[in-house]
Motif scaffolding. Structure first.
Motif, PDB file in Angstrom:
ATOM      1  N   MET A   2       0.835  -1.202   0.000  1.00  0.00           N
ATOM      2  CA  MET A   2       0.000   0.000   0.000  1.00  0.00           C
ATOM      3  C   MET A   2       0.870   1.252   0.000  1.00  0.00           C
ATOM      4  O   MET A   2       1.842   1.335   0.749  1.00  0.00           O
ATOM      5  N   LYS A   3       0.527   2.202  -0.845  1.00  0.00           N
ATOM      6  CA  LYS A   3       1.283   3.446  -0.945  1.00  0.00           C
ATOM      7  C   LYS A   3       0.341   4.637  -0.729  1.00  0.00           C
ATOM      8  O   LYS A   3      -0.670   4.766  -1.408  1.00  0.00           O
ATOM      9  N   ILE A   4       0.710   5.475   0.214  1.00  0.00           N
ATOM     10  CA  ILE A   4      -0.127   6.617   0.598  1.00  0.00           C
ATOM     11  C   ILE A   4       0.609   7.925   0.338  1.00  0.00           C
ATOM     12  O   ILE A   4       1.756   8.096   0.765  1.00  0.00           O
ATOM     13  N   VAL A   5      -0.046   8.830  -0.349  1.00  0.00           N
ATOM     14  CA  VAL A   5       0.474  10.177  -0.568  1.00  0.00           C
ATOM     15  C   VAL A   5      -0.319  11.150   0.294  1.00  0.00           C
ATOM     16  O   VAL A   5      -1.557  11.091   0.341  1.00  0.00           O
ATOM     17  N   VAL A   6       0.377  12.022   0.992  1.00  0.00           N
ATOM     18  CA  VAL A   6      -0.266  13.076   1.778  1.00  0.00           C
ATOM     19  C   VAL A   6       0.115  14.429   1.178  1.00  0.00           C
ATOM     20  O   VAL A   6       1.302  14.723   1.013  1.00  0.00           O
ATOM     21  N   LEU A   7      -0.887  15.220   0.837  1.00  0.00           N
ATOM     22  CA  LEU A   7      -0.637  16.558   0.296  1.00  0.00           C
ATOM     23  C   LEU A   7      -0.581  17.552   1.453  1.00  0.00           C
ATOM     24  O   LEU A   7      -1.479  17.595   2.298  1.00  0.00           O
ATOM     25  N   VAL A   8       0.497  18.324   1.487  1.00  0.00           N
ATOM     26  CA  VAL A   8       0.754  19.231   2.602  1.00  0.00           C
ATOM     27  C   VAL A   8       0.956  20.651   2.067  1.00  0.00           C
ATOM     28  O   VAL A   8       1.656  20.845   1.076  1.00  0.00           O
TER      29      VAL A   8
ATOM     30  N   GLN B 266      -4.057  16.691  10.154  1.00  0.00           N
ATOM     31  CA  GLN B 266      -4.995  15.598  10.403  1.00  0.00           C
ATOM     32  C   GLN B 266      -4.797  14.484   9.376  1.00  0.00           C
ATOM     33  O   GLN B 266      -4.849  13.292   9.701  1.00  0.00           O
ATOM     34  N   ALA B 267      -4.562  14.877   8.106  1.00  0.00           N
ATOM     35  CA  ALA B 267      -4.302  13.889   7.057  1.00  0.00           C
ATOM     36  C   ALA B 267      -3.008  13.126   7.342  1.00  0.00           C
ATOM     37  O   ALA B 267      -2.925  11.909   7.138  1.00  0.00           O
ATOM     38  N   LEU B 268      -1.983  13.839   7.818  1.00  0.00           N
ATOM     39  CA  LEU B 268      -0.723  13.199   8.190  1.00  0.00           C
ATOM     40  C   LEU B 268      -0.935  12.186   9.316  1.00  0.00           C
ATOM     41  O   LEU B 268      -0.377  11.082   9.300  1.00  0.00           O
ATOM     42  N   THR B 269      -1.726  12.565  10.287  1.00  0.00           N
ATOM     43  CA  THR B 269      -2.011  11.677  11.412  1.00  0.00           C
ATOM     44  C   THR B 269      -2.658  10.382  10.932  1.00  0.00           C
ATOM     45  O   THR B 269      -2.262   9.281  11.342  1.00  0.00           O
TER      46      THR B 269
ATOM     47  N   ALA C 169       2.174   0.449   5.386  1.00  0.00           N
ATOM     48  CA  ALA C 169       2.104   1.223   4.146  1.00  0.00           C
ATOM     49  C   ALA C 169       3.348   2.086   3.960  1.00  0.00           C
ATOM     50  O   ALA C 169       4.005   2.483   4.933  1.00  0.00           O
ATOM     51  N   GLU C 170       3.667   2.384   2.707  1.00  0.00           N
ATOM     52  CA  GLU C 170       4.705   3.351   2.382  1.00  0.00           C
ATOM     53  C   GLU C 170       4.045   4.716   2.275  1.00  0.00           C
ATOM     54  O   GLU C 170       2.989   4.862   1.656  1.00  0.00           O
ATOM     55  N   THR C 171       4.674   5.729   2.863  1.00  0.00           N
ATOM     56  CA  THR C 171       4.072   7.063   2.896  1.00  0.00           C
ATOM     57  C   THR C 171       4.986   8.099   2.253  1.00  0.00           C
ATOM     58  O   THR C 171       6.205   8.039   2.389  1.00  0.00           O
ATOM     59  N   CYS C 172       4.368   9.041   1.573  1.00  0.00           N
ATOM     60  CA  CYS C 172       5.118  10.123   0.920  1.00  0.00           C
ATOM     61  C   CYS C 172       4.343  11.425   1.078  1.00  0.00           C
ATOM     62  O   CYS C 172       3.145  11.484   0.775  1.00  0.00           O
ATOM     63  N   ALA C 173       5.001  12.465   1.565  1.00  0.00           N
ATOM     64  CA  ALA C 173       4.401  13.792   1.680  1.00  0.00           C
ATOM     65  C   ALA C 173       4.822  14.636   0.483  1.00  0.00           C
ATOM     66  O   ALA C 173       5.990  14.641   0.107  1.00  0.00           O
ATOM     67  N   ILE C 174       3.861  15.328  -0.116  1.00  0.00           N
ATOM     68  CA  ILE C 174       4.130  16.183  -1.266  1.00  0.00           C
ATOM     69  C   ILE C 174       3.621  17.586  -0.966  1.00  0.00           C
ATOM     70  O   ILE C 174       2.484  17.758  -0.512  1.00  0.00           O
ATOM     71  N   SER C 175       4.463  18.578  -1.214  1.00  0.00           N
ATOM     72  CA  SER C 175       4.073  19.968  -1.000  1.00  0.00           C
ATOM     73  C   SER C 175       4.459  20.799  -2.216  1.00  0.00           C
ATOM     74  O   SER C 175       5.523  20.596  -2.804  1.00  0.00           O
ATOM     75  N   MET C 176       3.590  21.726  -2.581  1.00  0.00           N
ATOM     76  CA  MET C 176       3.871  22.645  -3.686  1.00  0.00           C
ATOM     77  C   MET C 176       4.075  24.041  -3.103  1.00  0.00           C
ATOM     78  O   MET C 176       3.221  24.544  -2.368  1.00  0.00           O
ATOM     79  N   GLY C 177       5.198  24.652  -3.425  1.00  0.00           N
ATOM     80  CA  GLY C 177       5.461  25.972  -2.876  1.00  0.00           C
ATOM     81  C   GLY C 177       6.892  26.393  -3.118  1.00  0.00           C
ATOM     82  O   GLY C 177       7.640  25.722  -3.841  1.00  0.00           O
ATOM     83  N   PRO C 178       7.318  27.498  -2.497  1.00  0.00           N
ATOM     84  CA  PRO C 178       8.703  27.957  -2.634  1.00  0.00           C
ATOM     85  C   PRO C 178       9.659  27.036  -1.896  1.00  0.00           C
ATOM     86  O   PRO C 178       9.234  26.104  -1.195  1.00  0.00           O
TER      87      PRO C 178
END
Length: 264
Positions: free
Chosen positions: A1-7, A41-44, A55-64
């Motif tokens: 299972m692979k989970i992406v969290v948008l931050v 909350q999504a990260l939690t 599960a494998e987890t990956c956080a993705i953020s868009m920004g400077p």
């Protein structure tokens, strides 16, 4: 299972918030920033599912570039991997362009993603569009206002979500996008071992070139949203002392409320 969290990094609303009069956008240059509370909350939830289902987890953020700090915080909380989406070409992207960029990043980085989690909205703009927009871009189902995921079985997730009348239990085929409201769990504490691991971690940066997107579809050029006008509300406080008996005071309060409702 692979989970992406948008931050997303958002201005700390406990401080002064400034608006750029020309762009009509939030002026973030001198603002202190924090991770969007609903994204926490999504990260939690992601970390709970990581522990429960390995599960494998990956956080993705868009920004400077400074958005890396939010991603290091995610790694220190226990997220396995982090990706920053950053390019001058992305500046000024509205939610339409943003969902295009994020969806493409997920396709490139984790094409076999199982779940995409994000906050139900960001506290700076409160559009609530990015989660459903990414789902639409990727052709995935989306469940909003999720607060719990008690079961994942046979390619489906059973989730509990908030509704206007209380709570609903929904079964959804995976892969899918879930926007997260308040969960019943406290965010993970940052442990010393994870801090050490996070400080040595490599955060991949994805750009316009690596995502292979057309410049005309991102940034200001690719954003059809237009802010026509902007009016800052001034809060004027006035103290009114009421005298007389209860009936007279009640009539006076009713008159003041009626006056306020009419904007007088």
């Amino acid at each position: 299972m692979k989970i992406v969290v948008l931050v997303k990094q958002v201005p700390d609303l406990s401080g002064d918030i400034k608006i750029d009069p020309k762009t009509k956008n939030l002026d973030r240059r001198d603002s202190s920033v924090v991770i969007n509370p609903y994204d926490l909350q999504a990260l939690t939830l992601a970390l709970q599912l990581k522990q429960q289902f390995n599960a494998e987890t990956c956080a993705i953020s868009m920004g400077p570039q400074k958005a890396e700090m939010a991603l290091y915080e995610c790694l220190a909380m226990g997220i396995d991997e982090a990706v920053l989406i950053s390019d001058r070409a992305f500046v000024g992207s509205d939610t339409l362009a943003t969902t295009l960029i994020i969806a493409q990043a997920i396709r490139k980085k984790i094409p076999d993603v199982t779940m995409i989690l994000c906050g139900k909205h960001a506290v700076d703009a409160e559009t609530g569009i990015v989660g459903p927009g990414v789902a639409e871009r990727m052709g995935l189902p989306c469940v909003s206002n999720v607060c719990e995921c008690p079961e994942i079985k046979n390619g489906k997730a059973r989730v509990r979500r908030q509704s206007d009348t209380g709570y609903q239990t929904v079964s959804c085929a995976l892969p899918a996008v879930f926007t997260i409201a308040e969960t019943s769990s406290e965010p993970n504490y940052i442990h010393m071992n994870n801090i050490k691991k996070a400080s040595n971690a490599h955060i991949e940066t994805m750009t316009l070139a690596s995502l292979q997107l057309e410049r005309s579809k991102v940034g200001i050029e690719g954003s059809p949203t237009v802010v026509g006008s902007l009016n800052l509300v001034e809060m004027n406080k006035e103290t009114v002392m009421l005298t007389g008996d209860q009936k007279e005071a009640a009539c006076r309060i009713a008159a003041l409320l009626q006056k306020t409702a009419k904007g007088v």
